[in-house]
Design an enzyme around this catalytic site. Structure first.
Site, mmCIF file in Angstrom:
data_model
loop_
_atom_site.group_PDB
_atom_site.id
_atom_site.type_symbol
_atom_site.label_atom_id
_atom_site.label_comp_id
_atom_site.label_asym_id
_atom_site.label_seq_id
_atom_site.Cartn_x
_atom_site.Cartn_y
_atom_site.Cartn_z
ATOM 1 N N GLY A 156 0.620 -1.387 0.011
ATOM 2 C CA GLY A 156 -0.002 -0.094 -0.122
ATOM 3 C C GLY A 156 0.930 1.329 0.101
ATOM 4 C CG ASP A 203 -1.048 5.032 -5.862
ATOM 5 O OD1 ASP A 203 -1.716 5.679 -5.278
ATOM 6 O OD2 ASP A 203 -0.942 3.664 -5.897
HETATM 7 P P1 ADP Z 1 1.704 -1.680 -4.102
HETATM 8 O O1 ADP Z 1 1.730 -0.666 -5.290
HETATM 9 O O2 ADP Z 1 0.975 -1.479 -2.934
HETATM 10 O O3 ADP Z 1 3.144 -1.951 -3.634
HETATM 11 P P2 ADP Z 1 1.061 -3.444 -5.998
HETATM 12 O O4 ADP Z 1 0.589 -5.053 -5.905
HETATM 13 O O5 ADP Z 1 0.149 -2.395 -6.650
HETATM 14 O O6 ADP Z 1 1.301 -3.212 -4.670
HETATM 15 O O7 ADP Z 1 2.458 -3.597 -6.810
HETATM 16 C C1 ADP Z 1 3.294 -4.650 -6.067
HETATM 17 C C2 ADP Z 1 4.155 -5.161 -7.470
HETATM 18 O O8 ADP Z 1 4.991 -4.402 -8.145
HETATM 19 C C3 ADP Z 1 5.103 -6.264 -7.047
HETATM 20 O O9 ADP Z 1 4.658 -7.511 -6.836
HETATM 21 C C4 ADP Z 1 6.116 -6.246 -8.210
HETATM 22 O O10 ADP Z 1 5.396 -7.084 -9.469
HETATM 23 C C5 ADP Z 1 5.902 -4.973 -8.609
HETATM 24 N N1 ADP Z 1 7.268 -4.175 -8.054
HETATM 25 C C6 ADP Z 1 7.201 -3.088 -7.365
HETATM 26 N N2 ADP Z 1 8.584 -2.721 -6.986
HETATM 27 C C7 ADP Z 1 9.332 -3.551 -7.477
HETATM 28 C C8 ADP Z 1 10.775 -3.670 -7.577
HETATM 29 N N3 ADP Z 1 11.631 -2.904 -6.871
HETATM 30 N N4 ADP Z 1 11.266 -4.891 -8.112
HETATM 31 C C9 ADP Z 1 10.557 -5.708 -8.779
HETATM 32 N N5 ADP Z 1 9.221 -5.473 -8.785
HETATM 33 C C10 ADP Z 1 8.700 -4.495 -8.252
HETATM 34 P P1 NG1 Z 2 -1.906 0.952 -4.087
HETATM 35 O O1 NG1 Z 2 -2.104 0.436 -2.738
HETATM 36 O O2 NG1 Z 2 -0.629 1.719 -4.095
HETATM 37 O O3 NG1 Z 2 -1.889 0.068 -5.077
HETATM 38 C C1 NG1 Z 2 -4.266 1.861 -5.341
HETATM 39 C C2 NG1 Z 2 -4.337 2.828 -6.437
HETATM 40 C C3 NG1 Z 2 -4.419 4.149 -6.114
HETATM 41 C C4 NG1 Z 2 -5.826 4.310 -5.223
HETATM 42 C C5 NG1 Z 2 -5.532 3.376 -4.028
HETATM 43 C C6 NG1 Z 2 -6.765 3.602 -2.902
HETATM 44 C C7 NG1 Z 2 -2.863 1.987 -8.278
HETATM 45 C C8 NG1 Z 2 -1.686 2.275 -9.112
HETATM 46 N N1 NG1 Z 2 -3.185 2.476 -7.194
HETATM 47 O O4 NG1 Z 2 -3.011 2.019 -4.451
HETATM 48 O O5 NG1 Z 2 -4.964 5.005 -7.466
HETATM 49 O O6 NG1 Z 2 -6.885 3.919 -5.827
HETATM 50 O O7 NG1 Z 2 -5.420 2.143 -4.400
HETATM 51 O O8 NG1 Z 2 -6.891 5.001 -2.807
HETATM 52 O O9 NG1 Z 2 -3.847 1.309 -8.771
HETATM 53 MG MG MG Z 3 0.368 -0.379 -6.545
#
Ligand code: ADP
Ligand code: NG1
Ligand code: MG
Length: 480
Positions: A156, A203
């Site tokens: 997140g 984001d």
């Molecule tokens: P959040 O954005 O909340 O961290 P998401 O599920 O949207 O969670 O994104 C996480 C995914 O982004 C990971 O599972 C991976 O695929 C990718 N990711 C993000 N940062 C990196 C990184 N530094 N190296 C490799 N993959 C990454």
């Molecule tokens: P995270 O948790 O960073 O994947 C997501 C969405 C935002 C927003 C929030 C909830 C993406 C890249 N980001 O955030 O746009 O909707 O959830 O407020 O999908």
């Molecule tokens: Mg994300």
């Protein structure tokens, strides 16, 4: 409009908060040379973020209030003129290297859930942006790319957007293109959708436009970010509940389902407010419906009164809308996937009530910050936001609720989940002179059992529980 800074001295842009920045850059450059046999031409960095308030409302067009973190993702890139390939690797060996053609029209392989999908989002975004603006596309050139990320993934804190944005900025610079921050914020929001989540834009906006010392009130259509000074004598703490929430993997049953529920809520609510069926089908956000009622409070009241409790079934909605849902969402493969998996129907009342009340809380929070802020009042807004996310948006989870509760009972003035939820981090507001005491008490109350059971290394505590100050957005680093 501000340009993305292009600087020759890495320390100018980056040294503010991470003491070991220089060492990290040197290590990345050395690993790059080892793998690719030459130094990168440039580096680009883009940070993660913590959202202070305004959850799941950006895709409805409402303003949100995040700040950029010091934790960031760096992308090193070198033009390989003799090649027609993109080679994408990671300093973390858990993330495997992948090669792609340079064709910007290639599809992102969402089903693979491979980490490089986000890099391809950033790559495509640069060309999509030029194409949409009717500008000539540069000749596609081979690139060697290496990623080094510090934003915890699936927490997140938006590691996905840090990766998408850092890649987009690196690709832009490698092609000698220069766009404004507003342009990059706008196209990175759109291009991350190639990964399969129907992202709202918060984001990417803060990752690109973040600034040291201030949180940002981010508005959309067009994307803008205005400074919000955080109250003197306060601090924001971040805790990771350790439940991982990978958004692309679960999009069809969580994130994209919520986006769809909001769209359906806007159509049904418009009809309940007297808009004819054909016209109502054109509504796509709850913000558009707000124009019918006048203000957020009235919209929340209308949603509460006119949308029924519990889930609407597919059959019920199709009858009401005079159209099959497959037809309504026929142009969106991500939405069709939601429909394919949906068995529990669509909770329109609860989602709309959350969106309208949360949008109002964002304005109350930023207004409060602007004039002699009461920390108590800000804390109450954060607590109410968490409660609405938990109860109406159903995007919390047991571990997050427990962590939020731990923050509050250990002296935080307010606490809430941050980001999409279903796991990941909570953010807490504390008085500055309480920071150490709250950190140590939350460590005992929430994290000690996890350390004892081996889920967390004792030395890893600073990565899952820390204080954060607003940091700077994306930058290109040349002269390395
Ligand atoms: P959040 O954005 O909340 O961290 P998401 O599920 O949207 O969670 O994104 C996480 C995914 O982004 C990971 O599972 C991976 O695929 C990718 N990711 C993000 N940062 C990196 C990184 N530094 N190296 C490799 N993959 C990454
Ligand atoms: P995270 O948790 O960073 O994947 C997501 C969405 C935002 C927003 C929030 C909830 C993406 C890249 N980001 O955030 O746009 O909707 O959830 O407020 O999908
Ligand atoms: Mg994300």
């Amino acid at each position: 409009m501000s340009e993305i800074p292009v600087v020759n001295d890495i320390k100018v842009v980056y040294g503010e908060q991470l003491g070991d920045a220089e060492e990290r850059y040197a290590r990345l450059i050395a690993t790059f040379e080892e793998q690719y046999g030459g130094k990168p031409d440039l580096l680009a960095r883009s940070p993660g973020r913590v959202n202070l308030i305004g959850e799941h409302i950006d895709y409805e067009g409402y303003s949100v209030l995040p700040m950029a973190l010091a934790l960031d993702t760096i992308v090193a890139v070198k033009v390989d003129a003799g090649s027609d390939k993109l080679v994408v690797s990671n300093t973390n060996p858990e993330y495997t290297t992948k090669e792609f053609s340079t064709d910007p029209s290639q599809q992102v392989d969402t089903a693979s859930l491979h980490w490089t999908n986000y890099c391809m989002c950033g790559y495509k975004g640069v060309f999509d942006f030029l194409g949409e603006a009717g500008k000539a596309l540069p000749e596609a050139i081979g690139l060697k790319i290496m990623v080094d990320g510090r934003v915890p993934t699936g927490s997140g804190l938006s590691s996905s957007s840090a990766l998408t944005c850092a890649t987009a900025v690196a690709v832009m610079a490698a092609h000698n293109l220069a766009f404004t921050k507003a342009e990059v914020a706008d196209f990175t929001c759109k291009c991350e959708r190639h990964s399969g989540t129907q992202s709202g834009g918060m984001d990417q906006a803060i990752s690109i436009m973040g600034q040291v010392g201030v949180a940002k009130l981010v508005d959309f259509n067009p994307v803008r970010a205005s400074d919000v000074k955080l109250p003197k004598g306060s601090a924001f703490l971040i805790g990771n509940c350790l439940a991982v929430s990978n958004k692309a993997e679960t999009a069809h049953e969580r994130y994209n389902l919520r986006v769809m529920e909001c769209r359906l809520a806007s159509i049904v609510l418009a009809m309940e407010l007297g808009v004819a069926q054909a016209e109502a089908l054109e509504f796509s956000t709850l913000l558009q419906v707000q124009k019918l009622t006048g203000n957020l409070e009235e919209s929340e009241k209308a949603a509460d009164k006119l949308l029924h409790d519990g889930a609407y079934t597919k059959v019920e909605l199709e009858e009401k809308l005079g159209k099959s849902l497959d037809d309504l969402f026929k142009d969106s493969p991500a939405s069709l996937l939601v429909l394919q998996h949906n068995t529990k129907g669509f909770k329109l009342h609860d989602r709309a009530v959350h969106v309208y009340s949360e949008a109002a809380r964002v304005h109350k929070f930023s207004d409060e910050c602007a004039a002699n802020p009461s920390l108590q009042r800000l804390g109450e807004l954060m607590n109410a936001s968490h409660e609405s996310c938990r109860k109406f948006y159903e995007c919390s989870c047991q571990e997050l609720d427990e962590l939020v509760e731990a923050f509050r009972s250990c002296g935080a003035i307010g606490a809430r989940l941050t980001g999409a939820g279903w796991g990941g981090c909570a953010v807490a507001l504390v008085e500055l002179d309480m920071v150490d005491s709250v950190l140590s008490r939350v460590k005992d109350m929430f994290f000690k059992a996890r350390i004892d059971s081996g889920r967390l290394l004792e030395g890893g505590i600073s990565e899952v529980l820390f204080a954060s100050l607003p940091s700077s957005g994306a930058a290109i680093l040349k002269g390395i």
